[in-house]
Write an enzyme that holds these catalytic residues in place. Structure first.
Site, mmCIF file in Angstrom:
data_model
loop_
_atom_site.group_PDB
_atom_site.id
_atom_site.type_symbol
_atom_site.label_atom_id
_atom_site.label_comp_id
_atom_site.label_asym_id
_atom_site.label_seq_id
_atom_site.Cartn_x
_atom_site.Cartn_y
_atom_site.Cartn_z
ATOM 1 C CG ASP A 123 6.306 7.792 7.658
ATOM 2 O OD1 ASP A 123 6.200 6.795 6.915
ATOM 3 O OD2 ASP A 123 7.403 8.177 8.124
ATOM 4 C CB VAL A 124 2.572 3.748 5.380
ATOM 5 C CG1 VAL A 124 1.328 4.378 4.783
ATOM 6 C CG2 VAL A 124 3.721 3.736 4.371
ATOM 7 C CE1 TYR A 145 9.441 1.457 -5.898
ATOM 8 C CE2 TYR A 145 9.753 0.123 -7.871
ATOM 9 C CZ TYR A 145 8.999 1.012 -7.133
ATOM 10 O OH TYR A 145 7.795 1.452 -7.620
ATOM 11 C CE LYS A 184 6.484 -0.513 -5.146
ATOM 12 N NZ LYS A 184 5.237 0.035 -4.575
ATOM 13 C CB THR A 206 3.210 9.453 -10.777
ATOM 14 O OG1 THR A 206 4.448 8.751 -10.570
ATOM 15 C CG2 THR A 206 2.172 8.499 -11.324
HETATM 16 P P1 NAI Z 1 4.062 9.817 -6.465
HETATM 17 O O1 NAI Z 1 5.431 10.167 -6.008
HETATM 18 O O2 NAI Z 1 3.373 10.724 -7.405
HETATM 19 O O3 NAI Z 1 3.125 9.538 -5.224
HETATM 20 C C1 NAI Z 1 3.557 8.824 -4.114
HETATM 21 C C2 NAI Z 1 2.916 9.414 -2.874
HETATM 22 O O4 NAI Z 1 3.315 8.606 -1.750
HETATM 23 C C3 NAI Z 1 3.387 10.845 -2.578
HETATM 24 O O5 NAI Z 1 2.280 11.685 -2.345
HETATM 25 C C4 NAI Z 1 4.245 10.688 -1.327
HETATM 26 O O6 NAI Z 1 4.190 11.824 -0.450
HETATM 27 C C5 NAI Z 1 3.618 9.468 -0.686
HETATM 28 N N1 NAI Z 1 4.527 8.815 0.255
HETATM 29 C C6 NAI Z 1 5.866 8.613 0.140
HETATM 30 N N2 NAI Z 1 6.342 8.020 1.246
HETATM 31 C C7 NAI Z 1 5.290 7.861 2.080
HETATM 32 C C8 NAI Z 1 5.145 7.325 3.381
HETATM 33 N N3 NAI Z 1 6.198 6.860 4.064
HETATM 34 N N4 NAI Z 1 3.912 7.306 3.932
HETATM 35 C C9 NAI Z 1 2.849 7.793 3.274
HETATM 36 N N5 NAI Z 1 2.928 8.337 2.057
HETATM 37 C C10 NAI Z 1 4.131 8.361 1.463
HETATM 38 O O7 NAI Z 1 4.279 8.376 -7.142
HETATM 39 P P2 NAI Z 1 3.297 7.300 -7.756
HETATM 40 O O8 NAI Z 1 3.971 6.817 -8.975
HETATM 41 O O9 NAI Z 1 1.898 7.738 -7.826
HETATM 42 O O10 NAI Z 1 3.445 6.134 -6.671
HETATM 43 C C11 NAI Z 1 2.367 5.388 -6.187
HETATM 44 C C12 NAI Z 1 2.785 3.932 -6.061
HETATM 45 O O11 NAI Z 1 2.990 3.376 -7.355
HETATM 46 C C13 NAI Z 1 4.093 3.720 -5.305
HETATM 47 O O12 NAI Z 1 3.952 2.617 -4.430
HETATM 48 C C14 NAI Z 1 5.089 3.419 -6.407
HETATM 49 O O13 NAI Z 1 6.165 2.638 -5.940
HETATM 50 C C15 NAI Z 1 4.214 2.674 -7.386
HETATM 51 N N6 NAI Z 1 4.699 2.589 -8.754
HETATM 52 C C16 NAI Z 1 4.932 3.700 -9.523
HETATM 53 C C17 NAI Z 1 5.321 3.575 -10.842
HETATM 54 C C18 NAI Z 1 5.516 4.762 -11.744
HETATM 55 O O14 NAI Z 1 5.996 4.595 -12.865
HETATM 56 N N7 NAI Z 1 5.182 5.968 -11.353
HETATM 57 C C19 NAI Z 1 5.527 2.262 -11.442
HETATM 58 C C20 NAI Z 1 5.238 1.162 -10.557
HETATM 59 C C21 NAI Z 1 4.846 1.340 -9.265
#
Ligand code: NAI
Length: 260
Positions: free
Chosen positions: A71-72, A164, A168, A199
């Protein structure tokens, strides 16, 4: 520099990488691509089982990876995991701060304060703490790379996403600041702003709503795939990416470029 030397810089083979939030979505795609290109990858995630599955998949395909539950937002655990990963792999060259959560709440919602605290803790403070824990190792690397995952919400805003968006935008500011501070050390720090990507985070949005949004807002008229973002993240991790730093780069299918 001759062409052969230039080509060797276009490889992450043998580099040691740590990816947060690597059990799903863009983090998983990045961990897999780095490993497929020969990097040794510390696959870390809040979801320890998910991280384990990704690491096992990489190893099954002949790659080099190990999983850590992380957990970051837990500073003590961040210090432990970064030290263990660097100790086990023999250093750290690449950090991808990808872990993130989203939470849509009106500004006057009674649950707002709790949600705000967690968004800032995970997205902004988490990125800061992982990078700070990694810094002593990055200083020893010959091509240290930090890539932070922000969002187009760092550049524009959607109603109901103020926590959020603020977190960001903070990541983009931290990116610029650390790029300036670390430049003399040869450590680059860049930031990717993904647009709408298929995702886990967007899985609950109905396909029809996704299609309407993408047609109305993006130049490409579609959602992006996590692998398309991973390609750009990994490009910034190459030793070749040595003179780009402090950049905040949309990978959004043209969302930020489009007016109408
Ligand atoms: P996702 O939900 O598929 O993956 C996110 C991962 O982060 C999950 O495996 C989750 O368990 C992990 N996570 C959550 N809280 C955590 C914590 N406290 N410590 C460690 N790991 C943790 O979502 P996605 O989309 O791949 O997200 C990746 C990044 O991209 C995030 O920072 C998100 O905010 C960002 N993002 C996503 C967008 C989208 O449309 N999916 C758009 C813009 C940014």
């Amino acid at each position: 520099m001759d062409t052969q030397e230039m080509m060797t810089l276009r490889s992450v083979s043998g580099r040691i990488a740590l990816v947060t939030g690597a059990a799903s979505g863009m983090g998983r795609a990045t961990a897999k691509l780095l490993a497929a290109m020969g990097a040794k990858v510390a696959v870390t995630d809040f979801n320890g089982l998910g991280a384990e599955e990704v690491a096992q998949d990489i190893v099954r395909r002949g790659g080099f990876a190990k999983a850590w539950e992380l957990d970051v937002a837990d500073q003590e655990r961040v210090m432990t995991v970064v030290a263990e990963a660097a100790g086990e792999f023999g250093g750290l060259d690449i950090v991808v701060n990808n872990a993130g959560i989203s939470n849509a709440l009106a500004f006057d919602d009674p649950r707002y304060e709790v949600a705000w605290q967690r968004l800032i803790a995970v997205i902004l403070t988490g990125t800061q703490q992982v990078t700070r824990a990694a810094l002593p190792h990055l200083k020893r690397s010959s091509a240290a790379r930090v890539v932070n995952i922000a969002s187009t919400e760092a550049l524009g805003a959607t109603a109901g996403h103020s926590g959020y968006s603020a977190a960001k935008a903070g990541v983009a500011g931290l990116t610029r600041s650390l790029a300036v501070e670390f430049g003399r050390l040869g450590i680059t720090v860049n930031c990717i702003c993904p647009g709408p990507i298929n995702t886990g985070m967007t899985a609950a949005i109905p396909d029809e709503a996704k299609a309407i949004f993408a047609k109305r807002r993006t130049a490409m008229n579609r959602y992006g795939e996590p692998e398309e973002v991973a390609q750009i993240i990994v490009s910034l991790c190459l030793p070749a990416a040595s003179y780009i730093t402090g950049a905040v780069i949309p990978v959004d299918g043209g969302l930020m470029a489009r007016n109408a």
